[in-house]
Every structure is written in structure tokens, then in C-alpha cells.
Scaffold this motif. Structure first.
Motif, mmCIF file in Angstrom:
data_model
loop_
_atom_site.group_PDB
_atom_site.id
_atom_site.type_symbol
_atom_site.label_atom_id
_atom_site.label_comp_id
_atom_site.label_asym_id
_atom_site.label_seq_id
_atom_site.Cartn_x
_atom_site.Cartn_y
_atom_site.Cartn_z
ATOM 1 N N ASN A 76 -52.806 35.369 -24.473
ATOM 2 C CA ASN A 76 -53.101 34.395 -26.066
ATOM 3 C C ASN A 76 -52.409 34.862 -26.729
ATOM 4 O OD1 ASN A 76 -54.855 35.051 -28.410
ATOM 5 N ND2 ASN A 76 -56.205 33.523 -27.321
ATOM 6 N N ILE A 77 -51.835 33.716 -27.843
ATOM 7 C CA ILE A 77 -50.847 34.433 -28.526
ATOM 8 C C ILE A 77 -51.426 35.313 -29.870
ATOM 9 C CG2 ILE A 77 -49.654 33.515 -30.387
ATOM 10 C CD1 ILE A 77 -48.472 32.039 -28.189
ATOM 11 N N ALA A 78 -52.337 36.018 -29.904
ATOM 12 C CA ALA A 78 -52.797 37.445 -30.565
ATOM 13 C C ALA A 78 -52.023 38.389 -29.481
ATOM 14 C CB ALA A 78 -54.263 36.956 -31.063
ATOM 15 N N MET A 84 -50.564 29.186 -18.243
ATOM 16 C CA MET A 84 -49.787 28.693 -17.627
ATOM 17 C C MET A 84 -49.388 28.179 -15.544
ATOM 18 S SD MET A 84 -47.801 29.347 -20.178
ATOM 19 C CE MET A 84 -45.785 29.559 -19.484
ATOM 20 N N PRO A 85 -48.735 27.975 -15.377
ATOM 21 C CA PRO A 85 -48.641 27.501 -14.251
ATOM 22 C C PRO A 85 -48.773 28.866 -13.423
ATOM 23 C CG PRO A 85 -47.110 27.079 -15.270
ATOM 24 C CD PRO A 85 -47.108 27.525 -16.191
ATOM 25 N N HIS A 142 -53.107 25.045 -23.901
ATOM 26 C CA HIS A 142 -52.770 25.496 -24.363
ATOM 27 C C HIS A 142 -54.433 25.471 -25.976
ATOM 28 C CE1 HIS A 142 -51.028 27.144 -28.896
ATOM 29 N NE2 HIS A 142 -51.713 28.192 -28.468
ATOM 30 N N CYS A 143 -55.106 26.321 -25.891
ATOM 31 C CA CYS A 143 -57.099 25.994 -27.277
ATOM 32 C C CYS A 143 -55.983 26.552 -28.141
ATOM 33 C CB CYS A 143 -57.274 27.104 -26.361
ATOM 34 S SG CYS A 143 -58.888 26.963 -27.422
ATOM 35 N N ALA A 196 -37.789 29.992 -14.644
ATOM 36 C CA ALA A 196 -38.231 28.491 -15.111
ATOM 37 C C ALA A 196 -38.243 28.206 -17.083
ATOM 38 C CB ALA A 196 -38.602 27.919 -14.522
ATOM 39 N N PHE A 197 -39.442 29.650 -16.994
ATOM 40 C CA PHE A 197 -40.670 29.861 -18.445
ATOM 41 C C PHE A 197 -39.064 29.689 -19.582
ATOM 42 C CE2 PHE A 197 -42.773 31.810 -21.565
ATOM 43 C CZ PHE A 197 -43.379 30.922 -21.767
#
Length: 175
Positions: free
Chosen positions: A161-163, A154-155, A51-52, A3-4
Motif C-alpha cells: 500500500n502506498i501509505a 504486483m506480479p 492499483h486501487c 525489472a520493476f
């Protein structure tokens, strides 16, 4: 996880692919954002995450996606409108061509909405021929203790982390 992937493909193709244009979307207010993604006509596949972020992280996210979008998309057209932005894209990923129209509105300080309509030619298994998705984002305040910019929850409590995603991308062999 399926689903993601189904949710994210149209949003990734529609919203972040704007860095190569004279018109860039504003960066979001630093802090913790709640992102709710809903697909019209589908029960049980709504996705909510937190999201931080900070200005640097928002810019890095766009610059990380831009090379992929530039390679995969034959059309990336973003225009400023009276109420926000409109973005039209045509992208080909894994043999599937997706035409997307996104309407982006809000102030990027307290809330914003992205409405995406997509048409898929030769859809991949599990991907509908057409879809309508809405991303509603709202600013919750400061990031939680222990969070740093780029952290996504996320659920099911899955954290990344994006990094870290950038580090993984660097390990993928180039053609």
C-alpha cells in the motif's frame, strides 16, 4: 524485482513530477486500475499490476514523489497539448542523469497511456542507455473486496500500500 526498478525509474521521473507546476495532471477515476508497462524491444519484461485508488490517494502519491523529484530533477516541464500532456524532465539519481520525454493521453476515467522515451548518461548496471516504455492503464471497476485505496497488487501476488511506503520513507534518516 530488478525489472520493476528498471521499469519504474523512467516512469517515476517522467510522470509524477508535475505537482510543482501550474499544470497538474487530472486525478484518476476512483476504483481499480490495471497498469501494463511494456519496454520496447525487450522480451519477457512486461509488468502488469493493479492499483486501487481514489482522488485523495492519487494526490498523496504525487505529493510523496514531488520532494524527491524536485531534489533530483533540474528540469521538470509539463505542457497541456491538444491530445493530453507532454512532460520533459532531466533528473540525476545515483550519479545517472536521465533525460525523459513523456506523452500522456487519455481521459483518466476509463483509460490513459503514458509513452516515455529516456536517454541515460552514465547508466547504472542493468539500465539501458536509452529506452522506450509505454504504460497502458485501464479502469476495471470498483476495487475488490478487502482492498482499500493505495493497495497495489504486483506480479506474483505481492501486495503493498502506498501509505505503507510513506511510513517507511519517514524512517529513513534525513541528511
Amino acid at each position: 524485482m530488478r525489472a520493476f526498478r528498471v521499469w519504474m525509474l523512467p516512469l517515476l521521473l517522467a510522470a509524477p513530477a508535475t505537482a510543482a507546476h501550474a499544470i497538474d495532471l487530472p486525478t484518476r477515476k476512483p476504483g481499480l486500475w490495471e497498469l501494463k508497462m511494456q519496454r520496447a524491444g525487450s522480451a519477457g519484461e512486461d509488468l502488469t499490476m493493479q492499483h486501487c485508488t481514489d482522488e485523495s490517494t492519487d494526490k498523496k502519491m504525487t505529493s510523496a514523489v514531488q520532494p524527491m523529484a524536485t531534489e533530483a530533477c533540474s528540469k521538470q516541464d509539463i505542457q497541456k497539448t491538444a491530445t493530453g500532456y507532454v512532460n520533459d524532465t532531466v533528473c540525476n539519481v545515483a550519479g545517472m542523469t536521465t533525460k525523459s520525454h513523456a506523452e500522456i493521453s487519455g481521459d483518466f476515467n476509463s483509460a490513459y497511456t503514458v509513452k516515455v522515451t529516456s536517454q541515460n548518461e552514465n547508466p547504472l548496471p542493468g539500465v539501458p542507455k536509452s529506452s522506450n516504455m509505454t504504460l497502458d492503464a485501464k479502469w476495471l471497476g470498483a476495487c475488490k473486496d478487502g482492498q482499500k485505496p493505495g493497495d497495489i497488487v504486483m506480479p506474483g501476488g505481492i501486495k503493498m500500500n502506498i501509505a505503507d511506503m510513506e511510513k517507511l520513507k519517514a524512517l529513513i534518516p534525513k541528511k
